[in-house]
Design an enzyme around this catalytic site. Structure first.
Site, PDB file in Angstrom:
ATOM      1  N   ASP A  43       0.824  -1.202   0.000  1.00  0.00           N
ATOM      2  CA  ASP A  43       0.000   0.000   0.000  1.00  0.00           C
ATOM      3  C   ASP A  43       0.864   1.261   0.000  1.00  0.00           C
ATOM      4  O   ASP A  43       0.915   2.023   0.965  1.00  0.00           O
ATOM      5  CB  ASP A  43      -0.939  -0.012   1.206  1.00  0.00           C
ATOM      6  N   ASP A 100      -6.541  -6.278  -4.571  1.00  0.00           N
ATOM      7  CA  ASP A 100      -7.528  -6.249  -3.492  1.00  0.00           C
ATOM      8  C   ASP A 100      -8.660  -5.282  -3.867  1.00  0.00           C
ATOM      9  O   ASP A 100      -8.859  -4.245  -3.243  1.00  0.00           O
ATOM     10  CB  ASP A 100      -6.823  -5.801  -2.201  1.00  0.00           C
ATOM     11  N   ARG A 101      -9.431  -5.680  -4.873  1.00  0.00           N
ATOM     12  CA  ARG A 101     -10.436  -4.787  -5.454  1.00  0.00           C
ATOM     13  C   ARG A 101     -11.746  -4.794  -4.669  1.00  0.00           C
ATOM     14  O   ARG A 101     -12.495  -3.834  -4.701  1.00  0.00           O
ATOM     15  CB  ARG A 101     -10.686  -5.208  -6.914  1.00  0.00           C
ATOM     16  N   LYS A 102     -12.047  -5.903  -3.990  1.00  0.00           N
ATOM     17  CA  LYS A 102     -13.297  -6.036  -3.217  1.00  0.00           C
ATOM     18  C   LYS A 102     -14.518  -5.700  -4.070  1.00  0.00           C
ATOM     19  O   LYS A 102     -15.334  -4.832  -3.731  1.00  0.00           O
ATOM     20  CB  LYS A 102     -13.267  -5.172  -1.962  1.00  0.00           C
ATOM     21  N   PHE A 103     -14.688  -6.432  -5.161  1.00  0.00           N
ATOM     22  CA  PHE A 103     -15.834  -6.220  -6.030  1.00  0.00           C
ATOM     23  C   PHE A 103     -17.136  -6.431  -5.265  1.00  0.00           C
ATOM     24  O   PHE A 103     -17.269  -7.388  -4.494  1.00  0.00           O
ATOM     25  CB  PHE A 103     -15.798  -7.196  -7.207  1.00  0.00           C
ATOM     26  N   ASP A 105     -21.171  -5.625  -6.635  1.00  0.00           N
ATOM     27  CA  ASP A 105     -22.144  -4.950  -7.488  1.00  0.00           C
ATOM     28  C   ASP A 105     -22.935  -6.033  -8.217  1.00  0.00           C
ATOM     29  O   ASP A 105     -22.701  -7.234  -8.017  1.00  0.00           O
ATOM     30  CB  ASP A 105     -21.452  -4.012  -8.481  1.00  0.00           C
ATOM     31  N   ILE A 106     -23.850  -5.609  -9.083  1.00  0.00           N
ATOM     32  CA  ILE A 106     -24.589  -6.588  -9.873  1.00  0.00           C
ATOM     33  C   ILE A 106     -23.635  -7.285 -10.830  1.00  0.00           C
ATOM     34  O   ILE A 106     -22.562  -6.768 -11.156  1.00  0.00           O
ATOM     35  CB  ILE A 106     -25.754  -5.936 -10.635  1.00  0.00           C
ATOM     36  N   GLN A 312      -8.077  -0.915  12.795  1.00  0.00           N
ATOM     37  CA  GLN A 312      -7.327  -2.123  12.471  1.00  0.00           C
ATOM     38  C   GLN A 312      -6.844  -2.791  13.745  1.00  0.00           C
ATOM     39  O   GLN A 312      -6.286  -2.145  14.637  1.00  0.00           O
ATOM     40  CB  GLN A 312      -6.137  -1.804  11.564  1.00  0.00           C
ATOM     41  N   TYR A 314      -4.523  -6.112  15.253  1.00  0.00           N
ATOM     42  CA  TYR A 314      -3.409  -6.945  14.817  1.00  0.00           C
ATOM     43  C   TYR A 314      -3.297  -8.231  15.629  1.00  0.00           C
ATOM     44  O   TYR A 314      -3.652  -8.277  16.816  1.00  0.00           O
ATOM     45  CB  TYR A 314      -2.094  -6.174  14.932  1.00  0.00           C
ATOM     46  N   GLY A 332       1.423  -5.423   5.880  1.00  0.00           N
ATOM     47  CA  GLY A 332       1.623  -4.193   5.132  1.00  0.00           C
ATOM     48  C   GLY A 332       2.583  -3.251   5.827  1.00  0.00           C
ATOM     49  O   GLY A 332       3.795  -3.313   5.634  1.00  0.00           O
TER      50      GLY A 332
END
Length: 361
Positions: A43, A100-103, A105-106, A312, A314, A332
């Site tokens: 990141d 790491d798009r985390k889709f 949606d339809i 976050q 840990y 990260g």
């Protein structure tokens, strides 16, 4: 975990033999070869930083996790851009790329987001993930998109050109050794002769061990020794649990992820989760877990690790891998913000691998 699933006591090399997803089989073998179950969450904020970090830390990791939309200066060129350069580093050092798009949606929308647009994630990322709050049909839609994409590139055209002077024996019996047949003289009456023949042939060869797009830069085709290039199959991780405080993912949601994974074993590799979710006898899904951090060197390795103040939380590699049964820890800031990221990545790799060996015993 009240009951220890058989996969928790199996070496990665054995799990590679029974995994149903081709990319899972490859990843298990890669983990065994590199003695690594470490994923770097890269990141950073610029393409230059991303590529430099991947090159420096690549020898210690088996997965590089990206957020392409965090990166300024991302080059979207499909032949020479940032994704292609990442792919070259993945081949060189032996790791897979996880966007790491985390889709969520339809179905039709996620199909286009995955395969088209500016980023064309499917072209350079071996793995991506999805939040299935939109429904399990979204997983089917992404699986169909990945299958259609692979079908279009399943064969590659090989073209060869040869130039040379024919010699005796190169012609079939009875074939004239000139271009026109009959009298071999030019129109001006001079004696004609063949000085060269150019042959162009094309063949279609199966891309059984296909490659991500390559640039023409020196060293771009280097492949990590001991293992072939990964298969062209693409894999999905379902976001089943998160490490953030107050996460709203319920047990019912997590169970829906498990059901979707079992329904799409040819596409779903496993989960992003906080614990092992393999419960059925034939479950062999991979688990990747964020929120992994070690205390500073010299301190108790299983000591308390503070959160980041932004939700976050840990855990140490020992807790995540040995006790909770995850397979790959995602680290990260613990690596990126250290004074020496390659050295710190090696420290995490050793601790995570030690935790895996402890789980087997």
């Amino acid at each position: 975990m009240s009951d220890r699933h058989p996969t928790l006591l199996q070496p990665y090399s054995e799990r590679a033999k029974t995994a149903t997803h081709p990319l899972s089989r490859y990843l298990f073998r890669l983990m065994d070869l590199k003695a690594s179950n470490l994923c770097l969450s890269a990141d950073v904020t610029t393409a230059r930083e991303l590529l430099a970090l991947a090159d420096r830390v690549g020898p210690s990791i088996v997965v590089l996790k990206t957020h392409y939309d965090l990166i300024s200066g991302w080059d979207y060129n499909p032949q020479t851009g940032t994704g292609v350069k990442l792919a070259a580093l993945a081949r060189k050092h032996g790791f897979l790329i996880f966007e790491d798009r985390k889709f969520v949606d339809i179905g039709k929308t996620v199909q286009m987001q995955y395969t088209a647009g500016t980023a064309r994630i499917i072209e350079w990322a071996h793995i991506t993930n999805a939040n299935i709050d939109a429904g399990k049909d979204m997983v089917r839609a992404m699986a169909e998109a990945a299958a259609n994409w692979k079908a279009r590139i399943h064969y590659e055209v090989k073209t060869s050109v040869s130039v040379g002077t024919p010699v005796a024996g190169q012609f079939e019996d009875g074939e004239e050794q000139n271009n026109g047949g009959g009298d071999d003289r030019d129109s001006d009456g001079r004696k004609g002769s063949i000085v060269s023949i150019t042959t162009v042939t094309q063949s279609f060869e199966p891309a059984d061990s296909p490659r991500l797009a390559k640039t023409n830069e020196h060293g771009d085709e280097l492949v990590f020794p001991g293992i072939e290039e990964p298969p062209m199959d693409r894999g999905l991780l379902l976001l089943a649990q998160m490490s953030s405080k107050g996460c709203l993912m319920t047990k019912d949601y997590t169970q829906a992820c498990v059901e979707a994974a079992r329904e799409h074993k040819d596409f779903v590799m496993g989960y992003v989760a906080q614990e092992a979710l393999n419960t059925a006898p034939d479950d062999n899904f991979i688990h990747m877990t964020p929120g992994c951090k070690l205390p500073p060197p010299g301190e108790e390795e299983n000591g308390h690790v503070e959160g980041d103040g932004l939700g976050q939380q840990y855990n140490t590699p020992a807790k995540l891998i040995t006790l909770l049964g995850t397979d790959i820890v995602i680290v990260g800031r613990g690596i990126i913000q250290s004074a020496d990221p390659p050295t710190e990545a090696e420290r995490y790799r050793r601790k995570a691998w030690k935790a895996y060996l402890a789980r087997l015993s």
